[in-house]
Design a protein around this motif. Structure first.
Motif, PDB file in Angstrom:
ATOM      1  N   UNK A   1     -25.795  32.219   6.307  1.00  0.00           N
ATOM      2  CA  UNK A   1     -25.444  32.316   7.538  1.00  0.00           C
ATOM      3  C   UNK A   1     -24.144  33.005   7.625  1.00  0.00           C
ATOM      4  N   UNK A   2     -23.245  32.691   8.572  1.00  0.00           N
ATOM      5  CA  UNK A   2     -21.900  33.166   8.905  1.00  0.00           C
ATOM      6  C   UNK A   2     -20.895  32.595   8.755  1.00  0.00           C
ATOM      7  N   UNK A   3     -19.923  33.004   8.090  1.00  0.00           N
ATOM      8  CA  UNK A   3     -18.557  32.315   7.562  1.00  0.00           C
ATOM      9  C   UNK A   3     -17.411  33.003   8.449  1.00  0.00           C
ATOM     10  N   UNK A   4     -16.596  32.339   9.098  1.00  0.00           N
ATOM     11  CA  UNK A   4     -15.439  33.045   9.826  1.00  0.00           C
ATOM     12  C   UNK A   4     -14.128  32.337   9.968  1.00  0.00           C
ATOM     13  N   UNK A   5     -12.904  32.921   9.954  1.00  0.00           N
ATOM     14  CA  UNK A   5     -11.715  32.438  10.250  1.00  0.00           C
ATOM     15  C   UNK A   5     -10.875  33.322  10.445  1.00  0.00           C
ATOM     16  N   UNK A   6      -9.837  32.696  11.530  1.00  0.00           N
ATOM     17  CA  UNK A   6      -8.744  33.607  11.888  1.00  0.00           C
ATOM     18  C   UNK A   6      -7.529  33.162  11.205  1.00  0.00           C
ATOM     19  N   UNK A   7      -6.901  33.945  10.427  1.00  0.00           N
ATOM     20  CA  UNK A   7      -6.122  33.583   9.294  1.00  0.00           C
ATOM     21  C   UNK A   7      -4.860  34.443   9.568  1.00  0.00           C
ATOM     22  N   UNK A   8      -3.569  33.902   9.299  1.00  0.00           N
ATOM     23  CA  UNK A   8      -2.380  34.393   9.521  1.00  0.00           C
ATOM     24  C   UNK A   8      -1.805  34.548   7.927  1.00  0.00           C
ATOM     25  N   UNK A   9      -1.913  35.735   7.387  1.00  0.00           N
ATOM     26  CA  UNK A   9      -1.281  36.247   6.138  1.00  0.00           C
ATOM     27  C   UNK A   9       0.280  36.510   6.341  1.00  0.00           C
TER      28      UNK A   9
END
Length: 307
Positions: free
Chosen positions: A34-42
């Motif tokens: 399937x699809x894996x998604x995240x909005x991450x602040x490095x």
């Protein structure tokens, strides 16, 4: 929007083992295709203290390693090193897909792409697992496509961690780093484009959905036969036409391509200019193009044994 809506990880170090803390979040082992998604602040810099530590900021999936070189092991990684480490000297983002590994002596069987640049700030990270391919996207752009034996065989857990590679670069005092996560999403058995991910997330926000879990416990059906995609050369194959007597010494500035062999004793802390590990010289083979990545500390190299 700058706040962490789902998660904030905190890690700190004063340069000692007792004064170093890491952060990690692990979900259930139930996710597969399937699809894996995240909005991450490095973050490139600490929220307090001196800068320059070797740390890793991540979004990844993993299956536990039941035994050395376990064929059912799986791992799919976004790993950001803001200050280098593993032989790197500057900012680098890795996309790495694993077949398996062995800890002692270290054998890494994986495939990798990377971008040597700063990724400080918020970024949309997406990878899809479908049809024998693991595809990675950063801010909507395709940056890696891995297939063959590296395609996962078992359900995985979804994870984030913030941890220090070593303390060799620590400059004194206590440094505190944060990694923030705005959202994380998985769609079981459904391949979404990055634009479709953004639309799906916007829909959840508009509907006031903070959390939902419809994956169940198994993450869909695992493949019953191996992928038919042509596999890359097995990095554990013995070298051809090279041994410790003919291979050159590894140097930081040299460029190496797949199949090149070098002789090198890895450093103790991932710093090629620092003290040696005491393991003695080994023969190493490059898995793909690499420059400035120290054998023994980076996935670009396969250990072919002591000299």
């Amino acid at each position: 929007m700058d706040g962490a809506k789902s998660l904030q990880l905190r890690a700190a170090t004063d340069g000692t083992g007792g004064g170093t803390s890491h952060a990690e979040l692990l979900h259930q082992q139930k996710f597969f295709e399937g699809t894996y998604a995240a909005r991450v602040k490095f973050a490139d810099a600490p929220v307090s203290g001196t800068d320059g530590d070797h740390l890793v900021e991540t979004f990844f999936t993993i299956t536990p390693l039941d035994a050395p070189m376990d064929p059912d092991y799986g791992e799919i990684d976004f790993e950001y090193l803001p200050n280098g480490g593993w032989g790197e000297t500057g900012s680098i983002l890795y996309e790495t897909t694993w077949e398996t590994y062995q800890a002692e002596p270290w054998i890494a069987d994986n495939i990798n792409n990377n971008q040597r640049q700063s990724y400080a700030g918020w970024h949309d990270l997406v990878f899809t697992v479908a049809g024998g391919h693991v595809k990675y996207y950063v801010d909507g752009a395709l940056v890696a496509d891995h297939s063959g034996k590296y395609y996962p065989e078992t359900p995985m857990s979804i994870n984030f961690n913030l941890w220090f590679i070593d303390t060799a670069a620590h400059a004194g005092g206590t440094s505190v780093y944060n990694q923030q996560v705005d959202y994380v999403m998985h769609t079981a058995g459904e391949v979404l484009s990055p634009a479709q991910v953004n639309a799906r997330v916007a829909g959840y926000r508009a509907d006031g959905v903070d959390h939902t879990d419809t994956v169940g416990t198994g993450g869909g059906e695992c493949p019953t036969t191996p992928p038919t995609t042509e596999e890359p050369t097995d990095p554990t194959d013995p070298p051809t036409g090279a041994d410790c007597g003919t291979a050159p010494d590894w140097t930081f500035a040299s460029v190496y391509t797949a199949g090149n062999t070098v002789v090198h004793e890895r450093s103790a802390n991932g710093d090629p200019s620092g003290p040696k590990s005491g393991d003695g010289e080994h023969l190493w083979r490059a898995n793909w193009w690499t420059q400035g990545s120290e054998p023994g500390w980076t996935p670009q190299w396969t250990d072919l044994g002591p000299c």
